[in-house]
Scaffold this motif. Structure first.
Motif, mmCIF file in Angstrom:
data_model
loop_
_atom_site.group_PDB
_atom_site.id
_atom_site.type_symbol
_atom_site.label_atom_id
_atom_site.label_comp_id
_atom_site.label_asym_id
_atom_site.label_seq_id
_atom_site.Cartn_x
_atom_site.Cartn_y
_atom_site.Cartn_z
ATOM 1 N N VAL A 50 9.454 83.876 0.824
ATOM 2 C CA VAL A 50 10.185 84.028 2.083
ATOM 3 C C VAL A 50 9.357 84.935 2.991
ATOM 4 O O VAL A 50 9.168 86.119 2.709
ATOM 5 N N LEU A 51 8.860 84.366 4.075
ATOM 6 C CA LEU A 51 7.971 85.088 4.985
ATOM 7 C C LEU A 51 8.728 85.767 6.118
ATOM 8 O O LEU A 51 8.250 86.772 6.661
ATOM 9 N N ALA A 52 9.870 85.228 6.502
ATOM 10 C CA ALA A 52 10.649 85.804 7.600
ATOM 11 C C ALA A 52 12.057 85.234 7.548
ATOM 12 O O ALA A 52 12.296 84.161 6.997
ATOM 13 N N HIS A 53 12.980 85.974 8.133
ATOM 14 C CA HIS A 53 14.387 85.567 8.176
ATOM 15 C C HIS A 53 14.950 85.976 9.522
ATOM 16 O O HIS A 53 14.699 87.083 10.008
ATOM 17 N N GLY A 54 15.704 85.078 10.155
ATOM 18 C CA GLY A 54 16.344 85.390 11.430
ATOM 19 C C GLY A 54 17.676 84.677 11.546
ATOM 20 O O GLY A 54 18.014 83.819 10.727
ATOM 21 N N HIS A 55 18.445 85.058 12.538
ATOM 22 C CA HIS A 55 19.697 84.352 12.794
ATOM 23 C C HIS A 55 20.081 84.516 14.256
ATOM 24 O O HIS A 55 19.603 85.426 14.953
ATOM 25 N N LEU A 56 20.936 83.613 14.725
ATOM 26 C CA LEU A 56 21.371 83.605 16.122
ATOM 27 C C LEU A 56 22.826 83.157 16.182
ATOM 28 O O LEU A 56 23.208 82.184 15.523
ATOM 29 N N GLU A 57 23.623 83.872 16.963
ATOM 30 C CA GLU A 57 24.988 83.422 17.202
ATOM 31 C C GLU A 57 24.951 82.204 18.119
ATOM 32 O O GLU A 57 24.301 82.222 19.164
ATOM 33 N N LEU A 58 25.647 81.160 17.728
ATOM 34 C CA LEU A 58 25.608 79.918 18.496
ATOM 35 C C LEU A 58 26.539 79.922 19.692
ATOM 36 O O LEU A 58 26.294 79.209 20.668
ATOM 37 N N ASN A 59 27.626 80.666 19.628
ATOM 38 C CA ASN A 59 28.614 80.614 20.705
ATOM 39 C C ASN A 59 29.004 81.991 21.228
ATOM 40 O O ASN A 59 30.196 82.322 21.304
ATOM 41 N N PRO A 60 28.031 82.826 21.634
ATOM 42 C CA PRO A 60 28.378 84.108 22.247
ATOM 43 C C PRO A 60 29.046 83.877 23.598
ATOM 44 O O PRO A 60 28.978 82.782 24.174
ATOM 45 N N ARG A 61 29.671 84.902 24.114
ATOM 46 C CA ARG A 61 30.468 84.753 25.335
ATOM 47 C C ARG A 61 29.645 84.213 26.496
ATOM 48 O O ARG A 61 30.085 83.313 27.215
ATOM 49 N N HIS A 62 28.442 84.745 26.712
ATOM 50 C CA HIS A 62 27.654 84.312 27.872
ATOM 51 C C HIS A 62 27.307 82.832 27.782
ATOM 52 O O HIS A 62 27.269 82.127 28.800
ATOM 53 N N PHE A 63 27.068 82.354 26.564
ATOM 54 C CA PHE A 63 26.754 80.937 26.381
ATOM 55 C C PHE A 63 28.000 80.083 26.606
ATOM 56 O O PHE A 63 27.934 79.021 27.243
ATOM 57 N N ARG A 64 29.144 80.541 26.105
ATOM 58 C CA ARG A 64 30.385 79.788 26.300
ATOM 59 C C ARG A 64 30.739 79.690 27.772
ATOM 60 O O ARG A 64 31.201 78.647 28.248
#
Length: 260
Positions: free
Chosen positions: A101-115
């Motif tokens: 495992v070289l790297a790990h990341g994550h992203l919220e798909l539905n934050p308020r600004h995107f909604r």
């Protein structure tokens, strides 16, 4: 490389039972030693069992924040009825030890600004916007290195299941953008998970177009799409393969692809 995805339905069977089948699901899904297993609807208390795990919906007791341990104890009274009401849920990836495992990341798909921005673009009313805000969704990534020198960017996503499928499509394209932007030159990109979209959705057709270059999806709403390598056709487990001691595990079937 064998990549498998499975929505674990919070460890429930069909029909739901009082007890959890989470352990049986993991044993079944890993029995043949897949290279990568992407899972969704994982109780928050179980995320630490995987190579990488990310919380989507946090554990709560009503409106109050809680802990994964308390959520597990409360849910144990009736797993089939309570599901994620107290335990929260997230996405997780299990990676075979033969990969680094070289790297790990994550992203919220539905934050308020995107909604807000997408809600305006899609013309969503108050009811639609409010429903979208009720459950947090994420995409997670793991960049992997193989002994043969190949590198992979694996993204595991779980898109919103609201009836207006344009919402899931917006989230899927956001997840795909996050995955490809985190990939290094030469990486094989894998986008897997519960998309809550069939192959007929416009976002799916977009991802498999020459511009994006992902492989063709299979039937259903769970998919493994690959860019940068040849693959087998997607395989969906037959019903009997996920039946254990007479119990049909999850309301989804695992889907897998072999990258050659």
């Amino acid at each position: 490389m064998l990549v498998r995805t499975w929505n674990l339905f919070h460890g429930n069977a069909i029909p739901p039972r009082r007890r959890s089948f989470f352990d049986e699901m993991i044993r079944l899904a890993t029995a043949d030693d897949p290279d990568v297993l992407c899972v969704q609807e994982v109780p928050a208390w179980a995320l630490g069992r995987f190579t990488v795990g990310d919380v989507a919906a946090r554990p709560t007791v009503g409106p109050l924040p809680s802990s994964a341990g308390l959520g597990r104890r409360l849910t144990s009274f009736n797993h089939g009825l309570l599901r994620s009401a107290f335990s929260g849920q997230g996405n997780a990836i299990a990676v075979a030890p033969r990969f680094r495992v070289l790297a790990h990341g994550h992203l919220e798909l539905n934050p308020r600004h995107f909604r807000v921005a997408e809600g305006r673009r899609l013309g969503l009313g108050f009811v639609g916007r409010n429903a979208w805000a009720k459950e947090r969704r994420v995409v997670q990534t793991a960049r992997l290195g193989a002994n043969d020198g190949r590198t992979y960017l694996v993204a595991n996503t779980h898109c919103t299941s609201l009836p207006d499928r344009r919402i899931a499509q917006a989230e899927l394209l956001r997840a795909a953008t996050f995955a490809t932007s985190n990939a290094e030159p030469g990486d094989i990109v894998v986008l897997a998970g519960d998309f809550n979209l069939t192959a007929a959705a416009s976002a799916m057709r977009e991802l498999t177009s020459p511009e994006w270059g992902f492989s063709e999806p299979g039937p259903g709403i769970d998919h493994v799409l690959v860019r940068g390598a040849e693959t087998s056709a997607p395989r969906r487990w037959p019903t009997e393969r996920r039946r254990v001691d007479g119990h049909l595990l999850s309301d989804h079937a695992p889907v897998e692809v072999v990258i050659t």
